[in-house]
Write an enzyme that holds these catalytic residues in place. Structure first.
Site, short mmCIF file in Angstrom:
data_model
loop_
_atom_site.label_atom_id
_atom_site.label_comp_id
_atom_site.label_asym_id
_atom_site.label_seq_id
_atom_site.Cartn_x
_atom_site.Cartn_y
_atom_site.Cartn_z
N LYS A 141 37.85 5.76 13.17
CA LYS A 141 38.43 5.79 14.49
C LYS A 141 39.81 5.31 14.70
O LYS A 141 40.51 6.14 15.26
CB LYS A 141 37.53 4.36 15.36
CG LYS A 141 38.16 4.20 16.57
CD LYS A 141 37.51 3.28 17.36
CE LYS A 141 38.23 3.07 18.71
NZ LYS A 141 37.22 2.30 19.55
N HIS A 277 13.03 42.22 4.26
CA HIS A 277 13.57 41.95 5.82
C HIS A 277 12.64 40.88 6.42
O HIS A 277 11.98 40.96 7.48
CB HIS A 277 13.36 42.95 6.67
CG HIS A 277 14.50 44.23 6.46
ND1 HIS A 277 15.74 43.94 6.20
CD2 HIS A 277 14.49 45.48 5.85
CE1 HIS A 277 16.52 45.10 5.94
NE2 HIS A 277 15.77 46.12 5.88
#
Length: 525
Positions: A141, A277
């Site tokens: 922070k 695929h």
């Protein structure tokens, strides 16, 4: 926030992972920083002959509650959170004797590793870090003034920055972002553990976290960005595999390899799955991997070109040589002999992945898919049929050989995109129809594939002649079944449950074929 480099005059170091610790500490001391530390970190620094101040000496407050409280005091958090650009903050810090802390290096108690080790509840709870996340979040922070380090891999860049007079705001901001990502992932792991403990697989708030293993060149298409993340699971597969050779895997490679490896795990005997695929184009089990490969390849040799090959046994030299005879993108197996690896090494572009073990198809988990504005979560499809759970619904029951092939075909169908139709004979696929909007189209396409494969192999009859057929969901009409009968199928396995089941059963009886219902559907979208 100042854009000029900020030096480090005081650092707090409390790390469970000691990698790089001494290098970081020596650099800090060399540039005039005082080091505060606790427990094992302080001991390691002292044993290396480095000057260190215990946090309890700095704060005047001893560690209490078996070390559960040692940094949760104003002298520490005030030193981290105080803004150096606000006179009021500086005045209050001076009034209360709070010294600024310019760098915080913390990596958290090994909660994830403790859970993965199978430790009991008490050990897991004791490895939930409280002070560490609080320190990290405070430093992140106040990144305008404080450096926060959560990973030894970050130390090198900060050591270099110290030699240049200090860290830049941009560097501290990047480290702050990484810090919040780390605490978020940590909290996610803890939340997931608590959910498992109470048997809540899909809790009200589902936290998902992953560690980026690799940035990929692109996604499914070149205009899409992509990365590969590991979720910390111990399930053997692409995220835990060791890549022995070959160039980096693409997004599509990874997706297809996962599909292939999960499919091959379904089978007990030596098995081979070829995927293209994300759909199996050839699957077989046999006495050897070489025999299984030949049967799997025969199903669709055209689609197998450039495909992904998964095996559920240690890859041997004979199988490796056979697979290497055609262009293959990836081979994934639990292990490979030295002879097999030497054969594949001649194929420089082929990727070989070794997982060390096979995933258990009966073990659950959570599968996640994104949608606009959210995501869908479901338990993994770990359903498995057994002969005792099947219901014969026709006048003729399957033979023993047909029953074995029906179970094989249905397990293959579980890994084929819906609508899925799988013909099989002799524990090998004979034709696969995947991803069609109409089930009858899948049945016809699979039959066409079987006929083409037979011609390529020089056979007189389509592979589907005398085969069995599996459907991942019920036949809504008899036409799909009739297409399978026309292709030569002699037995059928399907979930059942259609309002027209009687019509479908009647069609089977007219043709003299056997049919069994599973009561279990395997949609795969």
């Amino acid at each position: 926030m100042t854009q000029t480099p900020v030096p480090v005059r005081r650092a707090l170091i409390s790390v469970s992972d000691k990698a790089g610790l001494l290098d970081l500490a020596r650099a800090l001391i060399a540039h005039g920083a005082e080091i505060l530390s606790t427990g094992g970190s302080a001991r390691a620094l002292r044993e290396a002959g480095l000057k260190v101040t215990e946090v309890s000496d700095h704060t005047g407050f001893p560690e209490i509650l078996d070390g559960r409280v040692k940094t949760l005091v104003p002298q520490i958090h005030g030193g981290i959170l105080g803004r150096r650009d606000l006179p009021a903050h500086l005045a209050q810090m001076d009034e209360h004797g709070i010294a600024p802390i310019d760098l915080v290096a913390v990596n958290l108690y090994p909660f994830e590793a403790t859970v993965a080790s199978g430790a009991g509840e008490e050990d897991c709870i004791e490895n939930i870090d409280i002070g560490g996340p609080a320190l990290i979040r405070a430093a992140a922070k106040n990144h305008g003034h404080v450096v926060v380090l959560t990973d030894p891999a970050q130390y090198g860049a900060v050591i270099d920055a110290l030699a240049q007079g200090g860290t830049t705001l941009a560097a501290r901001r990047a480290l702050a972002g990484a810090a919040y990502a780390r605490t978020a992932a940590y909290d996610s792991a803890i939340a997931a553990w608590f959910a498992v403990q109470r048997g809540d697989v899909l809790p009200e708030r589902l936290a998902v976290a992953g560690l980026r293993r690799e940035s990929l060149r692109y996604g499914e298409n070149p205009h899409q960005q992509a990365a590969f993340y590991a979720d910390g699971s111990s399930r053997p597969g692409v995220a835990t595999a060791r890549q022995v050779q070959g160039k980096s895997l693409s997004y599509n490679n990874l997706n297809d390899t996962d599909a292939a490896f999960e499919a091959v795990a379904e089978f007990d005997g030596p098995a081979v799955v070829i995927v293209k695929h994300a759909n199996p184009c050839g699957v077989a089990t046999a006495d050897t991997l070489s025999a299984a490969w030949d049967l799997a390849l025969r199903c669709d040799p055209v689609s197998a070109f450039g495909g992904i090959v998964a095996l559920n046994r240690t890859l041997d030299a004979d199988a490796a040589a056979r697979i290497a005879a055609i262009f293959t993108e990836v081979i994934v197996a639990p292990d490979a002999t030295e002879e097999a690896q030497a054969i594949l090494a001649k194929k420089k572009n082929l990727r070989l992945l070794l997982t060390g073990a096979m995933p258990d198809p009966s073990v659950g988990g959570v599968a996640i898919r994104s949608v606009a504005g959210g995501f869908l979560a479901q338990t993994r499809d770990n359903g498995r049929i057994v002969p005792a759970g099947l219901k014969v619904v026709t006048r003729r029951a399957p033979t023993e050989a047909e029953m074995a092939d029906l179970i094989f075909a249905f397990r293959v169908g579980k890994h084929v995109k819906s609508n899925a139709i799988v013909y099989a004979k002799g524990q090998a696929t004979a034709g696969i129809g995947a991803g069609q909007m109409s089930r009858v189209d899948s049945a016809r396409i699979a039959a066409i594939k079987g006929a083409e494969a037979a011609r390529a192999a020089g056979l007189d009859q389509p592979l589907t002649t005398g085969s069995v057929v599996a459907s991942d969901a019920f036949f809504p009409f008899a036409d799909g079944l009739e297409a399978a009968i026309a292709a030569g199928a002699t037995a059928v396995i399907q979930p059942g449950g259609s309002i027209r089941d009687d019509e479908v059963i009647a069609a089977a009886d007219r043709a003299g074929i056997a049919m069994v219902f599973t009561g279990m559907r395997h949609f795969r979208h």
